[in-house]
Design a protein around this motif. Structure first.
Motif, PDB file in Angstrom:
ATOM      1  N   ALA A 271       0.114   1.557   2.337  1.00  0.00           N
ATOM      2  CA  ALA A 271       1.463   1.176   2.775  1.00  0.00           C
ATOM      3  C   ALA A 271       2.308   2.409   3.083  1.00  0.00           C
ATOM      4  O   ALA A 271       3.002   2.465   4.119  1.00  0.00           O
ATOM      5  CB  ALA A 271       2.135   0.309   1.712  1.00  0.00           C
TER       6      ALA A 271
ATOM      7  N   ASP B 199      -3.696   1.844  -2.741  1.00  0.00           N
ATOM      8  CA  ASP B 199      -2.272   2.001  -3.026  1.00  0.00           C
ATOM      9  C   ASP B 199      -1.597   2.996  -2.087  1.00  0.00           C
ATOM     10  O   ASP B 199      -0.368   3.081  -2.042  1.00  0.00           O
ATOM     11  CB  ASP B 199      -2.069   2.447  -4.474  1.00  0.00           C
TER      12      ASP B 199
ATOM     13  N   ALA C 242       3.773   3.631   6.754  1.00  0.00           N
ATOM     14  CA  ALA C 242       5.201   3.928   6.935  1.00  0.00           C
ATOM     15  C   ALA C 242       5.402   5.319   7.532  1.00  0.00           C
ATOM     16  O   ALA C 242       6.234   5.507   8.432  1.00  0.00           O
ATOM     17  CB  ALA C 242       5.932   3.800   5.600  1.00  0.00           C
TER      18      ALA C 242
ATOM     19  N   GLN D 280      -1.320  -5.012   7.127  1.00  0.00           N
ATOM     20  CA  GLN D 280      -0.326  -3.979   6.840  1.00  0.00           C
ATOM     21  C   GLN D 280       0.129  -3.224   8.082  1.00  0.00           C
ATOM     22  O   GLN D 280       1.154  -2.550   8.060  1.00  0.00           O
ATOM     23  CB  GLN D 280      -0.885  -2.994   5.796  1.00  0.00           C
TER      24      GLN D 280
END
Length: 571
Positions: free
Chosen positions: A521, A518, A525, A378
């Motif tokens: 991500a 969860d 960002a 990720q």
């Protein structure tokens, strides 16, 4: 001009664009000379060890010797861990230490010390450097510094230490400052054409050939020639820990990392190959496992390295080619041009099937919470100049799973395995590249040089810090689990860590912590949306182990947790 001024101008002439240091009396003249000359950036760190690692990170990005400075006594000694790291991982560097006046040295007197902080750092450094020299006269200073830079990049690169007494920093130096570094050799050496042809023919004749790419490809500045050869031969490539970035993650011939904590499919493929070309890799125990007979088996092994001592050292029976890799790879490309390239479709399909059967994100099926290998995937981002891993379990998860782009780098401390190296390595990489760097750390190692958050904040470097926090010294905790019946003294028991986001905020660095898969991500960002440095703390289950791991005493294909080790090994 004064010796200190000569040094400042000489460094600029050699292409050095940054010097890393911690201020001290015996280098105050050098710092002042660099400041007045104003050609080389001065990066003030908060511990000399970190200054040394930052110089190492800088050098590994561009191949120009990194420069770190420390004052006499404790300052010079603090540089030694980073000096050794450069030595073991073949990084060119010049470490300049200040020393007391020549009149204050004890010399042969039967006393421990004469001058304040007088310490014979050159003698301490000698075993972990290509050379360690004391400057004795003003006439020696230009020659020794020029020799240091030439030696640092010659053959197998490495560090050189130059110890400069205070009075020689103030003495007059008559020699002119060179216009630039000496030119590279005009012609590449001639290599045995029969040996080159045998390599190409043995790979072509094999059904399951492999290339093992090591850190020597980067150290030898030979990456593009290596990639040309791989495209020409179409032979699958495995890499060592130090060779993670020689092929981009999505390259069709890239297989994965081998070794103690290698990708399971890559280790199995290595155990099945029938011809192996080793390029710039030491074949130490963490790459081959303890069972060297099983590693050799009945396969043909060609080993190419600039250092003859590394060939047929532990692993015997290799066909050797002693050469710098730039020359060897150019010659191999030419030799391969006239050799028919067979298809390896069945072998490639076999490797693909192994990879599908043993995915890196499936090695911890019972883990609670965030999967560390998945986090590594990720973190992929096209704007990153380098991914830098500190030392520990997170280092192995990163090397197994990080997605490296074609122009991106992967930096870590391999031979020295120095915890605390990650953040300063990232600082050096960011200073050199001017582009974002991802610094991947564990909570234990990060605390060893946590003070360099101030260096990061003061210089507003775009380093994105990721701390995988499992509340322990995880790699040694895993070792205790295997060999000490789960007695976790000093790894879990008697160990603690702070709230890293709050610590970062105290330095003026924003951050965020995540505990749920969860959330990752979105947190990543947000990290990329922030300008400058950022802290992302990721909670990892304390019971998460770095798997797979070669079961000590077994062949490379037999790995934990499915096979138990035969004896105790290093972590």
């Amino acid at each position: 001009m004064r010796g200190a001024d000569w040094i400042a101008r000489f460094l600029a002439s050699q292409g050095v664009d940054a010097v890393y240091e911690v201020a001290g009396g015996m280098i105050a003249n050098l710092i002042d000379a660099l400041h007045r000359d104003d050609q080389v950036r001065i990066v003030a760190c908060h511990h000399e060890q970190a200054a040394g690692f930052a110089a190492e990170g800088h050098a590994r990005m561009n191949g120009v010797p990194g420069v770190a400075m420390g004052t006499s006594g404790p300052g010079a000694i603090n540089l030694l861990t980073a000096l050794g790291s450069c030595h073991f991982d073949s990084t060119p560097a010049v470490f300049i230490t200040g020393q007391v006046n020549r009149s204050e040295r004890k010399l042969e007197r039967p006393i421990r010390q004469l001058g304040f902080q007088e310490t014979d750092v050159a003698a301490m450094a000698a075993p972990i450097a290509k050379a360690a020299w004391r400057v004795e006269t003003a006439d020696d200073l230009p020659r020794l510094l020029a020799d240091a830079f030439a030696l640092a990049v010659a053959g197998r690169p490495g560090p050189v230490l130059v110890d400069v007494p205070l009075d020689l920093q103030l003495a007059e130096v008559e020699a002119p400052v060179p216009d630039g570094p000496p030119p590279p050799p005009a012609a590449e050496p001639q290599l045995d054409p029969d040996a080159l042809l045998r390599i190409v023919e043995d790979l072509a004749a094999a059904e399951r050939p492999l290339i093992l790419a090591g850190g020597g490809i980067r150290a030898g500045r030979a990456v593009e020639r290596f990639r040309q050869l791989v495209d020409q031969l179409a032979v699958p490539v495995v890499n060592s820990l130090m060779g993670v970035d020689v092929l981009p993650f999505d390259h069709p011939h890239r297989v994965g990392m081998i070794g103690t904590y290698g990708n399971r499919w890559a280790n199995i493929a290595l155990s099945r190959c029938d011809a192996l070309l080793v390029l710039g890799s030491r074949l130490d125990i963490r790459q081959t496992g303890a069972d060297t007979e099983a590693f050799v088996a009945d396969r043909v092994i060609h080993h190419v390295d600039v250092d003859p001592g590394e060939i047929n050292n532990r692993v015997r029976g290799c066909q050797e080619l002693v050469a710098d890799l730039r020359s060897a790879l150019a010659a191999l490309v030419a030799a391969a041009a006239s050799t028919a390239r067979p298809p390896y479709a069945a072998w490639t399909a076999e490797i693909a099937e192994l990879k599908d059967r043993w995915p890196d994100t499936g090695e911890l099926p019972g883990i609670e919470g965030i999967n560390p290998n998945r986090v590594m995937h990720q973190l992929a981002h096209p704007g990153v100049s380098a991914f830098v891993a500190d030392v520990g379990q997170h280092q192995m998860w990163a090397a197994q799973s990080v997605e490296i782009g074609r122009e991106q780098r992967f930096l870590t401390s391999g031979g020295m395995g120095a915890m605390g190296s990650g953040l300063p390595l990232a600082i050096g990489a960011a200073v050199e590249s001017g582009a974002p760097v991802v610094s991947i750390n564990g909570d234990g190692g990060f605390q060893l040089n946590i003070q360099e958050l101030q260096t990061l904040a003061r210089n507003r470097l775009p380093v994105k810090i990721v701390v995988l926090d499992n509340g322990s010294h995880g790699m040694v905790r895993q070792f205790q689990e295997s060999y000490f019946d789960g007695r976790y003294q000093s790894t879990v028991w008697g160990y603690s860590a702070p709230d890293f986001v709050r610590v970062a905020e105290a330095y003026g660095i924003p951050g965020r912590s995540v505990t749920d898969p969860d959330q990752v991500a979105g947190a990543v960002a947000a990290m990329w949306e922030a300008d400058g440095p950022y802290m992302l703390e990721v909670a990892i289950d304390v019971a998460a182990n770095a798997y797979p791991k070669i079961a000590f005493g077994h062949p490379i294909s037999e790995m934990e947790p499915f096979v138990a080790p035969k004896a105790m090994e290093s972590t």
